[in-house]
Design a protein around this motif. Structure first.
Motif, PDB file in Angstrom:
ATOM      1  N   MET B   1       0.819  -1.192   0.000  1.00  0.00           N
ATOM      2  CA  MET B   1       0.000   0.000   0.000  1.00  0.00           C
ATOM      3  C   MET B   1       0.856   1.246   0.000  1.00  0.00           C
ATOM      4  O   MET B   1       0.485   2.270  -0.524  1.00  0.00           O
ATOM      5  CB  MET B   1      -0.835  -0.005   1.285  1.00  0.00           C
ATOM      6  CG  MET B   1      -1.771   1.184   1.329  1.00  0.00           C
ATOM      7  SD  MET B   1      -2.764   1.147  -0.114  1.00  0.00           S
ATOM      8  CE  MET B   1      -3.079   2.851  -0.331  1.00  0.00           C
ATOM      9  N   THR B   2       2.008   1.086   0.595  1.00  0.00           N
ATOM     10  CA  THR B   2       2.856   2.248   0.742  1.00  0.00           C
ATOM     11  C   THR B   2       2.925   3.026  -0.548  1.00  0.00           C
ATOM     12  O   THR B   2       2.645   4.201  -0.599  1.00  0.00           O
ATOM     13  CB  THR B   2       4.261   1.806   1.099  1.00  0.00           C
ATOM     14  OG1 THR B   2       4.135   0.776   2.031  1.00  0.00           O
ATOM     15  CG2 THR B   2       5.021   2.947   1.644  1.00  0.00           C
ATOM     16  N   LYS B   3       3.228   2.328  -1.587  1.00  0.00           N
ATOM     17  CA  LYS B   3       3.465   3.038  -2.826  1.00  0.00           C
ATOM     18  C   LYS B   3       2.223   3.762  -3.272  1.00  0.00           C
ATOM     19  O   LYS B   3       2.270   4.862  -3.733  1.00  0.00           O
ATOM     20  CB  LYS B   3       3.923   2.087  -3.915  1.00  0.00           C
ATOM     21  CG  LYS B   3       3.040   0.866  -4.007  1.00  0.00           C
ATOM     22  CD  LYS B   3       3.656  -0.095  -4.956  1.00  0.00           C
ATOM     23  CE  LYS B   3       4.138  -1.355  -4.405  1.00  0.00           C
ATOM     24  NZ  LYS B   3       3.537  -2.098  -3.448  1.00  0.00           N
ATOM     25  N   ARG B   4       1.107   3.092  -3.075  1.00  0.00           N
ATOM     26  CA  ARG B   4      -0.090   3.730  -3.585  1.00  0.00           C
ATOM     27  C   ARG B   4      -0.423   4.982  -2.795  1.00  0.00           C
ATOM     28  O   ARG B   4      -0.709   6.009  -3.333  1.00  0.00           O
ATOM     29  CB  ARG B   4      -1.235   2.749  -3.553  1.00  0.00           C
ATOM     30  CG  ARG B   4      -1.764   2.518  -4.944  1.00  0.00           C
ATOM     31  CD  ARG B   4      -2.700   1.355  -4.967  1.00  0.00           C
ATOM     32  NE  ARG B   4      -1.983   0.116  -4.863  1.00  0.00           N
ATOM     33  CZ  ARG B   4      -2.425  -0.891  -4.159  1.00  0.00           C
ATOM     34  NH1 ARG B   4      -3.523  -0.777  -3.468  1.00  0.00           N
ATOM     35  NH2 ARG B   4      -1.748  -2.009  -4.132  1.00  0.00           N
ATOM     36  N   THR B  32      -5.696  -5.417   0.967  1.00  0.00           N
ATOM     37  CA  THR B  32      -4.318  -5.806   0.658  1.00  0.00           C
ATOM     38  C   THR B  32      -3.321  -4.828   1.244  1.00  0.00           C
ATOM     39  O   THR B  32      -2.139  -4.973   1.051  1.00  0.00           O
ATOM     40  CB  THR B  32      -4.110  -5.840  -0.857  1.00  0.00           C
ATOM     41  OG1 THR B  32      -4.297  -4.505  -1.335  1.00  0.00           O
ATOM     42  CG2 THR B  32      -5.065  -6.769  -1.533  1.00  0.00           C
ATOM     43  N   ARG B  35       0.157  -4.208   5.521  1.00  0.00           N
ATOM     44  CA  ARG B  35       1.519  -4.112   6.047  1.00  0.00           C
ATOM     45  C   ARG B  35       1.899  -2.706   6.473  1.00  0.00           C
ATOM     46  O   ARG B  35       2.360  -2.460   7.552  1.00  0.00           O
ATOM     47  CB  ARG B  35       2.515  -4.552   4.985  1.00  0.00           C
ATOM     48  CG  ARG B  35       2.292  -5.935   4.536  1.00  0.00           C
ATOM     49  CD  ARG B  35       3.109  -6.917   5.316  1.00  0.00           C
ATOM     50  NE  ARG B  35       2.279  -8.046   5.625  1.00  0.00           N
ATOM     51  CZ  ARG B  35       2.178  -8.566   6.827  1.00  0.00           C
ATOM     52  NH1 ARG B  35       2.852  -8.056   7.823  1.00  0.00           N
ATOM     53  NH2 ARG B  35       1.405  -9.593   7.039  1.00  0.00           N
ATOM     54  N   SER B  36       1.767  -1.821   5.558  1.00  0.00           N
ATOM     55  CA  SER B  36       2.326  -0.509   5.821  1.00  0.00           C
ATOM     56  C   SER B  36       1.479   0.276   6.800  1.00  0.00           C
ATOM     57  O   SER B  36       1.885   1.327   7.243  1.00  0.00           O
ATOM     58  CB  SER B  36       2.428   0.250   4.518  1.00  0.00           C
ATOM     59  OG  SER B  36       1.151   0.336   3.987  1.00  0.00           O
ATOM     60  N   ARG B  49       4.759   1.300  14.818  1.00  0.00           N
ATOM     61  CA  ARG B  49       6.184   1.344  15.038  1.00  0.00           C
ATOM     62  C   ARG B  49       6.731   2.753  14.862  1.00  0.00           C
ATOM     63  O   ARG B  49       7.558   3.234  15.650  1.00  0.00           O
ATOM     64  CB  ARG B  49       6.850   0.402  14.045  1.00  0.00           C
ATOM     65  CG  ARG B  49       8.241   0.051  14.392  1.00  0.00           C
ATOM     66  CD  ARG B  49       8.858  -0.716  13.255  1.00  0.00           C
ATOM     67  NE  ARG B  49      10.286  -0.501  13.304  1.00  0.00           N
ATOM     68  CZ  ARG B  49      11.101  -1.220  14.038  1.00  0.00           C
ATOM     69  NH1 ARG B  49      10.649  -2.207  14.737  1.00  0.00           N
ATOM     70  NH2 ARG B  49      12.391  -0.951  14.057  1.00  0.00           N
TER      71      ARG B  49
END
Lengths: 553, 426, 392
Positions: B1-4, B32, B35-36, B49
């Motif tokens: 997802m980070t990138k998006r 999906t 994670r990020s 974190r």
């Protein structure tokens, strides 16, 4: 949720407007791209052979390398026809043996009655006469000329308003050779060449995955360079693929001579010393990156394939790491990291220690250093600058020097200059050691463009050290860290997986975990297919091995 | 997802391609994208974190240099106990802040406070009522950022660069902070995340190596003073944990989950642990009597330790070098939150002009104290008022939130869309 | 592409970047000063400092510094090496009312600024030490260049002698002193009394400080035990063997070898090595008197004996061990008596033990006045582990 959006900022409206503009612009993108690429005015092919030949040759301005060969179909008395092709881009054997010979063969007079003229004849010749592997039909003059310029042969028949384009491409090329920039001890020896097709072939040969996709675009209004975007459809994230494609389509330049042109147009940030797109000459590295969910961009005419998105960790990763066993590769990675840190920091640390914090150096060494420097008339900053710049000159010169004497001159130059400079009392002996270590250290990086970034940053670092000692070095490091944190490559944070932190990705950063633990692809890239091993820890392999050993016993 | 999410353009693309992003609602969740830890297509969300790192590395600052002395001045040999208690004390407001962040996902203290203090339909009343609170915070952050920069300048000039004017050191530090502030919240979060280990590890090493010259006798008697003094010194040592309050602004981007609450408390526990280690080694190396005479006890601690291997004979310059990082994260993050707060208060589009305007202001504040005594007095004052205000404010807000179920309910329905899921993925 | 770039970097950000760039460029220009940059050869490294009294002027002190001459140090350059028997160090002296006054005068003789980052030894003449060290050591406490890990040393006679003496085993005599002390500390027979520890003891109210004591003659430098202080004034000294009692009781260190007459017969000498094993102490407050019982366990090997008796028999070993323990206890009793009666200074660390482990007692008493009256008994037990390479 709408309310949340509003609270988040006072300027939702502006955002929305911008978003809308973005979307409407995107739909026009392809259109604009098409417009830019088409320079000739498209005109229909005339029926008369002479005027058709005239039209096509005027398309390239009757250039002297345009060969026009007129002949008669099926030998004398046949309908007149002509082929046009550009000399040097075509394979004359194909032209002679499979076009001219076939078209002029007597057997052509046996043409079925229905196919004596017009479109029927054209179709007959295309389908039954010419044994050429790929044929196209140029609908208009622009398309025909375009294909001719990429090495096709145009086939015109008198009285037919169509143009057949036959694939006779054959470019001057060099064979597949060992890559010059990324040599490894263990690993395949073949490297990319200047030919797009060959390069794609090299990748295909390693990856028989039917899901590998190749999208070829044309870049450069004049050069019409083919640029292929290669990715694996069910691994690479769709969003990034689309982003890459759309960025390439937006490139507005007349010529793209090397993949570096493409790189500089599609990178996220131009104001950074760090490469936001990696490049490689190695097909194995390209394939490995495809499998991690990255996208490889191959430019015709360049042996360097681009890899996007790039992460910082790739600075010190080499394909060899995966071929050697993990303990060895991990150690080698440590050594690379140390050497890169050395390349970046050693001269500035020398400056900081010797002119700001001599109390940190062991007492005996201090006295020796003071003795060594006692004849040096410059401050250590100047000394370091002098030596580092000399070294850069030597390095640059040895690249330019012809052939085999290059490296020799480099070494001799370094040795002689260093020794003489020490004896002349211009630099201290320690400085020579430092410069040598720095230079060697910067070569240990497997990526040339990464090493060059560090080489460049060394100089501001020395200035900072010259101003504030360790404090200055630290400030500059912090600024670099901030900068690195702000960088993104196609939306992926450059420092991933260090930040944003992903524990599972750490297996392939500073250390290189054993293969059986490399179960997932780098999650920072958000691959569609997360796992590269279907079973936990590659246990399938393990069981097998155990079974075999049991049998042997 | 980070990138998006990181790149809005790509995010939009993702949506177009039938990816779940932003399909459900404006801020809908993407299965999906776990994670990020980002919750929507074009909103950056700080992972737990990162949240812990921001809190921890902001707390870590100049306090660590004087803490062994300031704690032992009141609590004697039990000084380390007061840092432990101080950490526990600081965790209370942090807990309430985190709970507020869960209750009001996507809102910073500015919006949250305004909602708490106003009738449902008239948010402007709350905006006015909250103004005194926010002004206090502005004043506090301005003063603290200036003080931190000043103390940093004093230490650097006193210990390693005696001839460099303190103005230059302060200026360069503020300027480096300014460079950080020019970036966005994402960068700030990442910078804190990546720098935290660079702060923690050296301090850990120093306190470990200093045990070579430690005399454990010095730590005894364990309870040298009465409980009142220990409590009193805990209160003062709470001032060393100030910095957690930057979360009041980062909370608008925090993941409204239980993991975030836990992470924030960890963010206080990390400096708590390090502080305790440093105080213990300070006491055991110097003893209480000597500690009282040292201006920068931690720096002297570094002086008494020899690096194994003897590559470098003296490590205090090195320590200062590493410590620059700790100060930078404090100055940079506080400076950033200060400008963000002002931005939200003034309803501006970007915080960058404010950052530029604040630069000379901070510099001016940093140069106010006349000498080091003056400086310590200033620091005490800001620390005392700061800890009183910042300990009580989150609790007050939380109580108001408890008393106003209607406000909570409205936010909860919003949170159910994103926060609920955020909670489940913890 | 341009459209894209513009969207990614909003207008104001561009402008601000320019502003930031200009600002930092200005800063760089302004900073060309590099205030603290002083090259390594532009600093005169002082490896040792000596502080002495001036014979006729009680209000003044004499400060001497030892400076290595880089070009005369062998190995520093290819052509170097001490040429013509010149000393590779130079000792300079100057008188002044305060330390800084003396340094100021010293500086007038030097082309480069003095640098104390490598100072390893502060030699103090006995006369100055007896007058009190607080004023003299104050600048060393404040100066950030001064290490805490250097060795302050009381020199019998004049401190300057230590700087001028050259045993010839090391090029720089200070390095010789330094390694002498460091090795002794590592082996446990010289107390680890560096400047930092001296300051700690000086400011603590449960110990009296002490310093290492050296004697120095032309070519001889020798460790001579410790100099005792009350507050900052030197009051006396202990010899090398006596300090071992302090090593064992206070620092839980090995001390040196135990050489004693077997069964009290001075013609039959035995030498044992000593290794510290453990210590237990019991402290009580009885009838207005502190009662300290300390028991120390040592072990070691037989190093030498000057007679032929077979000692390695079970009965004999016990006797030998007992002898050693008694000898040590007697020695320690003498030391404690000396400290209590003659110097009234607790350097043996009983005060620290009371403060740390018996805060109840500590609060009730004034240790300074209580120490001479305290009932302190140190007992030993010794375990012989082996006899070296000889069988008996």
């Amino acid at each position: 949720m709408i309310s949340m959006q509003e609270q988040s900022g006072f300027y939702v409206l502006g955002k929305k407007l911008r978003g809308r503009r973005e979307k409407s612009g995107k739909s026009k993108l392809d259109e604009r791209f098409e417009q830019r690429m088409r320079k000739l005015k498209p005109e229909p092919i005339p029926a008369s052979l002479d005027s058709a030949v005239e039209l096509l040759s005027s398309g390239v301005g009757a250039s002297d390398d345009l060969i026009v060969r007129r002949f008669q179909l099926g030998g004398s008395g046949g309908r007149s026809a002509a082929i046009l092709f550009i000399e040097g881009l075509t394979d004359s054997v194909v032209v002679e043996d499979f076009i001219l010979r076939a078209a002029m063969a007597k057997s052509l007079s046996d043409t079925p009655a229905g196919c004596k003229s017009g479109d029927a004849l054209f179709d007959y010749i295309r389908d039954a006469v010419l044994p050429v592997n790929q044929t196209n039909e140029g609908k208009d003059s622009a398309e025909a000329v375009g294909l001719m310029l990429s090495g096709d042969t145009a086939f015109l028949i008198d009285g037919v308003q169509r143009c057949l384009l036959l694939n006779t491409k054959s470019y001057p090329s060099r064979p597949v050779e060992e890559p010059r920039t990324e040599s490894v001890v263990r690993g395949p020896r073949d490297g990319f060449t200047e030919q797009l097709r060959v390069n794609i072939g090299l990748i295909r040969r390693r990856l028989r995955d039917p899901n590998m996709r190749i999208r070829t675009l044309t870049v450069g209004a004049r050069s019409q360079t083919s640029v292929s975007v290669v990715y694996i459809d069910d691994i690479a994230p769709k969003a990034i693929v689309d982003e890459v494609l759309s960025r390439i389509k937006k490139i507005d330049i007349d010529t793209a001579l090397e993949s570096g042109y493409i790189e500089q147009f599609i990178e996220d940030n131009h104001w950074t010393p760090f490469p936001l797109i990696h490049n490689t000459e190695r097909p194995d590295k390209a394939v490995a990156n495809l499998l991690e969910g990255r996208i490889v961009i191959i430019t015709d005419g360049s042996p360097f394939a681009l890899i996007a998105p790039a992460l910082f960790t790739a600075f010190y990763q080499s394909p060899e790491d995966y071929y050697e066993r993990f303990l060895i590769s991990t150690m080698i990675r440590f050594i690379r990291i140390i050497s890169m840190v050395m390349a970046l920091l050693l001269p500035s640390l020398y400056i900081a220690f010797s002119s700001f914090h001599p109390e940190m150096i062991p007492s005996r060494l201090v006295i020796a250093m003071a003795a060594g420097r006692s004849t040096v008339p410059f401050p250590s900053v100047v000394e370091a600058f002098m030596m580092e710049i000399t070294m850069e000159i030597l390095r640059e010169a040895s690249v330019r020097l012809p052939g085999p004497i290059g490296p020799t001159i480099g070494i001799v130059g370094a040795l002689v200059v260093g020794q003489a400079a020490v004896q002349a009392g211009i630099v201290s002996p320690i400085m020579v050691i430092i410069v040598a270590l720095t230079t060697i250290g910067s070569f240990a990086s497997p990526s040339y463009s990464a090493a060059i970034a560090l080489r460049m940053l060394r100089f501001p670092m020395m200035v900072a050290a010259g101003m504030f000692g360790l404090y200055g070095i630290m400030l500059l490091i912090l600024i670099i860290v901030v900068h690195l944190c702000s960088l993104k490559s196609f939306g992926v944070p450059y420092l991933a997986p260090l930040t944003p932190f992903r524990f599972r990705d750490l297996k392939d950063t500073v250390i290189r975990a054993p293969m059986i633990f490399m179960r997932s692809r780098p999650l920072a890239l958000q691959p569609q297919d997360t796992y590269r091993m279907k079973k936990q820890g590659g246990m399938a392999k393990h069981d097998e091995a155990d079974g075999q050993s049991d049998n042997r016993r | 997802m980070t990138k998006r999410t990181d790149n809005p353009t790509i995010g939009d693309k993702g949506a177009e391609h039938g990816q779940p992003a932003a399909a459900g609602g404006k801020d809908g969740h993407d299965g999906t994208e776990r994670r990020s830890g980002q919750s929507s297509a074009n909103r950056f969300v700080i992972s737990p974190r990162q949240s812990a790192s921001i809190v921890a590395s902001t707390i870590f600052g100049v306090g660590v240099l004087t803490l062994p002395r300031t704690t032992t001045e009141i609590a004697g040999e039990s000084g380390w106990l007061s840092t432990v208690l101080g950490a526990c004390l600081a965790m209370v407001p942090m807990l309430f802040l985190s709970l507020l962040a869960r209750m009001f996902p996507g809102k910073s203290i500015v919006r949250l406070g305004a909602e708490l203090f106003s009738p449902v339909r008239r948010i402007w009343i709350g905006k006015i009522l909250i103004l005194p609170f926010l002004s206090l915070m502005v004043a506090y952050w301005t003063a603290t950022t200036g003080m931190v920069a000043r103390i940093f300048g004093e230490v650097v000039t006193a210990a390693v660069l005696p001839r460099t004017p303190v103005e230059v050191i302060i200026g360069t530090m503020l300027l480096t902070g300014f460079i950080l502030v020019m970036h966005d919240i994402e960068t700030v979060a990442r910078v804190n995340e990546i720098l935290l280990p660079l702060i923690v590890v050296p301090i850990l090493l120093i306190s470990l190596f200093s045990y070579q010259s430690a005399r454990l006798d010095n730590l005894f008697p364990l309870f040298a003073v009465d409980w009142m003094s220990i409590m009193r010194s805990s209160l003062t040592s709470t001032a060393a944990y100030l910095g957690f309050e930057v979360f009041t602004l980062f909370m608008s981007h925090a993941e409204p989950s239980r993991a975030m609450v836990r992470a924030n408390l960890t963010g206080i526990a990390i400096p708590g642990f390090m502080y305790t280690l440093i105080v213990i080694s300070g006491i055991s190396v110097f003893g209480v009597d000597e500690l009282k005479q040292l201006v920068w006890p931690t720096l002297e601690l570094v002086k008494t330790t020899e690096m194994p291997g003897l590559v470098l004979e003296r490590t205090e310059s090195l320590f200062i070098g590493v410590w620059v990082t700790a100060v930078f994260t404090t100055v940079g993050t506080m400076y950033f939150t200060l400008t963000m707060l002002l931005k939200e208060m003034l309803g501006l589009r970007t915080h960058r002009w404010i950052a530029l305007a604040m630069l000379p202001a901070l510099y001016w504040v940093a140069l106010r104290p006349q000498n080091i005594k003056d400086l310590f007095d200033w620091q005490d004052i800001t620390g005392n008022y700061g800890s009183f205000y910042l300990l009580s404010m989150p609790i007050l807000f939380w109580l108001i939130a408890q008393m106003r179920p209607s406000v909570r309910r409205r936010n909860r329905s919003a949170a159910a869309d994103s926060g609920g899921e955020g909670g489940s993925r913890a | 592409m341009m459209v894209r770039a513009a969207r990614r970097r909003p207008y104001n950000r561009c402008l601000l970047r320019i502003v930031a760039g200009v600002l930092s460029a200005l800063l760089c220009l302004a900073l060309a000063g590099c205030w603290d940059r002083r090259e390594i050869e532009e600093r005169t490294s002082v490896v040792a400092v000596a502080i002495d009294a001036v014979p006729d002027r009680p209000d003044m002190i004499r400060l001497s510094v030892q400076i290595p001459i880089p070009l005369k140090i062998a190995g520093s350059t290819g052509t170097g090496g001490s040429s013509g028997g010149d000393s590779p160090v130079k000792v300079l002296s100057s008188d002044g009312i305060t330390v800084l006054d003396a340094i100021r005068k010293l500086q007038t003789q030097l082309n480069q600024e003095l640098f104390y980052g490598h100072t390893r030894v502060i030699a103090i003449g006995e006369a100055v030490a007896r007058k009190g060290l607080n004023e003299v050591l104050d600048p060393f406490r404040r100066n950030p260049q001064i290490r805490r890990l250097l060795w302050p040393i009381i020199v019998e006679g004049e401190g300057r002698q230590l700087l001028e003496a050259n045993p010839g085993l090391e090029q720089i005599p200070t390095v010789y002193i330094m390694s002498l002390v460091e090795n002794g500390v590592k082996e446990g027979y010289i107390p680890d009394m560096n400047l930092g520890n001296f300051f700690i003891d000086l400011s603590s109210n449960c110990h009296q400080p002490f310093m290492l004591r050296f004697s120095a003659r032309k070519e001889e430098i020798a460790y001579k035990g410790i100099a005792l202080f009350r507050e900052d004034k030197m009051i006396g000294s202990l010899d090398v063997q006596e300090t071992w009692a302090i090593e064992r009781v206070r620092y839980r260190e090995n001390g040196g070898p135990i050489i004693f007459p077997y069964e009290g017969d001075s013609s039959r000498m035995v030498s044992l090595s000593s290794e510290f094993v453990g210590q237990s102490s019991r402290i009580r407050y009885n009838n207005g008197r502190v009662e300290a019982r300390i028991h120390i366990q040592l072990e070691g090997a037989l190093l030498e004996k000057t007679f032929d008796d077979m000692l390695f028999k079970s009965g004999r070993i016990t006797l030998l061990e007992q002898n050693a323990a008694d000898y040590l206890a007697a020695k320690t009793r003498q030391v404690i008596e000396k400290l209590q009666k003659r110097y009234r200074a607790d350097v043996i660390g009983i005060g620290g033990k009371i403060r740390a482990f018996h805060p109840g007692i500590w609060r009730r008493i004034n240790w300074q006045s209580e120490f001479p009256e305290a009932d302190i008994v140190v007992t030993y037990s010794y375990k012989l582990r082996n006899t070296g390479m000889e069988m008996d």
